[in-house]
Design an enzyme around this catalytic site. Structure first.
Site, PDB file in Angstrom:
ATOM      1  N   CYS A  77       0.866  -1.181   0.000  1.00  0.00           N
ATOM      2  CA  CYS A  77       0.000   0.000   0.000  1.00  0.00           C
ATOM      3  C   CYS A  77       0.897   1.224   0.000  1.00  0.00           C
ATOM      4  O   CYS A  77       1.577   1.501   0.989  1.00  0.00           O
ATOM      5  CB  CYS A  77      -0.915  -0.004   1.229  1.00  0.00           C
ATOM      6  SG  CYS A  77      -1.888   1.504   1.371  1.00  0.00           S
ATOM      7  N   GLY A  78       0.934   1.934  -1.103  1.00  0.00           N
ATOM      8  CA  GLY A  78       1.832   3.078  -1.232  1.00  0.00           C
ATOM      9  C   GLY A  78       1.493   4.227  -0.306  1.00  0.00           C
ATOM     10  O   GLY A  78       2.377   4.828   0.313  1.00  0.00           O
ATOM     11  N   GLU A 219     -10.627   0.229  -5.327  1.00  0.00           N
ATOM     12  CA  GLU A 219      -9.644  -0.631  -4.681  1.00  0.00           C
ATOM     13  C   GLU A 219     -10.313  -1.898  -4.159  1.00  0.00           C
ATOM     14  O   GLU A 219     -11.319  -1.823  -3.443  1.00  0.00           O
ATOM     15  CB  GLU A 219      -8.984   0.139  -3.529  1.00  0.00           C
ATOM     16  CG  GLU A 219      -7.742  -0.498  -2.988  1.00  0.00           C
ATOM     17  CD  GLU A 219      -6.995   0.422  -2.034  1.00  0.00           C
ATOM     18  OE1 GLU A 219      -6.052  -0.064  -1.393  1.00  0.00           O
ATOM     19  OE2 GLU A 219      -7.361   1.613  -1.917  1.00  0.00           O
ATOM     20  N   CYS A 228      -5.167   5.677  -4.225  1.00  0.00           N
ATOM     21  CA  CYS A 228      -4.472   4.414  -3.974  1.00  0.00           C
ATOM     22  C   CYS A 228      -3.039   4.606  -4.454  1.00  0.00           C
ATOM     23  O   CYS A 228      -2.804   4.883  -5.632  1.00  0.00           O
ATOM     24  CB  CYS A 228      -5.151   3.272  -4.724  1.00  0.00           C
ATOM     25  SG  CYS A 228      -4.219   1.722  -4.710  1.00  0.00           S
TER      26      CYS A 228
END
Length: 327
Positions: A77-78, A219, A228
């Site tokens: 998860c950035g 997502e 996201c």
């Protein structure tokens, strides 16, 4: 059980941060999933897109595990990684660090403010995989680049890649953003289906001008989010591969939660992306949880003031999106 946490967000993608570096919690994976479903419920006193568990690592400065609001675990998860980057750097007095994730050890660093007084961190997004089996996507071909999928749409062209979360990306025009096409398509591939047995993140991407894009993402495990991080990174890579933007140059990525920057690197046929954006804290809280009873009680909450500053960045981004996308 008492749990202390911080709620924060990256580009409006909000998470609860639970510290297992210093706290002696003993969660099973089942506990983590149950906590995510319980605490992330938007009808509760907390609510979030997911939980970031910050853990000890044998070979990095910290380890991140991400559980979505539905209890599923994400491989990366950035936006969440930026929050973990800030937490670890501030906790250990660092400007650079390495964070262990499910698929890779990733470089992170503190950066100059993206917008005045907005805490900003750069995180590495990799590995990048184009093999359909990495998503997985069940088509009779090894990769999918800017091609149609007859079962999904007669007009859209898709690119599939994993970074390492699975992504399906389509370059679109304004009118395709203004109808419910993305929602219908996204719900189809995230229900039981033959194409994507594990579901997939679906992004519609609109080029605004050279070096500037808008990304909207559905997502898996969450639904539509403000942003996201891996989707914005993957989308930036796709625009470079299609010649719309340039490798090694900053791309401004606008989203419903604000704005980030991406830089796409290419080296001997492999790719990585730097994702640069805010890591904003909203509040600290202490809760009393009973997993047996599937309930929790908010014991205390202390708000930060950072959101007021971030909202100036968000307002600027939303005005641009309004002018460019919504007309």
């Amino acid at each position: 059980m008492q749990i202390d946490l911080i709620k924060g967000h990256g580009s409006g993608n909000d998470f609860l941060i639970i510290d297992e570096l210093k706290k002696d919690y003993s969660f099973s994976d089942s506990d983590r999933a149950d906590l995510a479903r319980l605490l992330c419920n938007r009808d509760s006193d907390l609510g979030a897109d997911g939980i970031l568990f910050v853990m000890k690592s044998d070979h990095a400065n910290g380890r991140m595990r991400v559980f979505n609001a539905d209890g599923s675990e994400a491989s990366m998860c950035g936006n969440g990684l930026r929050l973990v980057a800030r937490y670890v750097c501030e906790d250990q007095g660092l400007n650079k660090a390495v964070i262990e994730t499910m698929k890779a050890n990733l470089q992170i660093s503190k950066q100059q403010d993206l917008f005045q007084d907005v805490h900003t961190y750069q995180v590495e997004i990799s590995p990048v995989l184009f093999e359909l089996k990495a998503l997985p996507l069940n088509l009779n071909k090894p990769t999918l680049f800017n091609e149609r999928i007859a079962e999904l749409s007669e007009e859209l062209r898709f690119t599939a890649l994993a970074v390492p979360n699975p992504h399906l990306i389509a370059m679109v025009e304004t009118d395709q953003l203004q109808i419910d096409l993305q929602q219908r398509l996204s719900e189809k591939v995230n229900r039981p289906n033959k194409l994507f047995p594990d579901g997939v993140n679906v992004s519609f991407v609109k080029q605004l001008k050279a070096g500037s894009i808008y990304v909207r993402t559905y997502e898996r495990g969450v639904g539509f989010t403000n942003a996201c991080g891996t989707a914005m990174s993957a989308s930036s890579l796709v625009t470079c591969l299609t010649g719309l933007n340039e490798f090694e140059k900053i791309i401004d990525v606008y989203n419903n939660g604000g704005r980030v920057q991406c830089v796409v690197h290419r080296c001997e046929g492999t790719y990585s992306i730097d994702l640069i954006g805010n890591a904003t804290y909203l509040y600290k809280a202490s809760i009393m949880v009973s997993l047996d009873e599937r309930s929790f009680r908010l014991e205390s909450r202390n708000d930060f003031t950072e959101q007021q500053t971030y909202e100036r960045l968000q307002s600027e981004a939303q005005q641009l999106i309004e002018n460019a996308i919504k007309g």
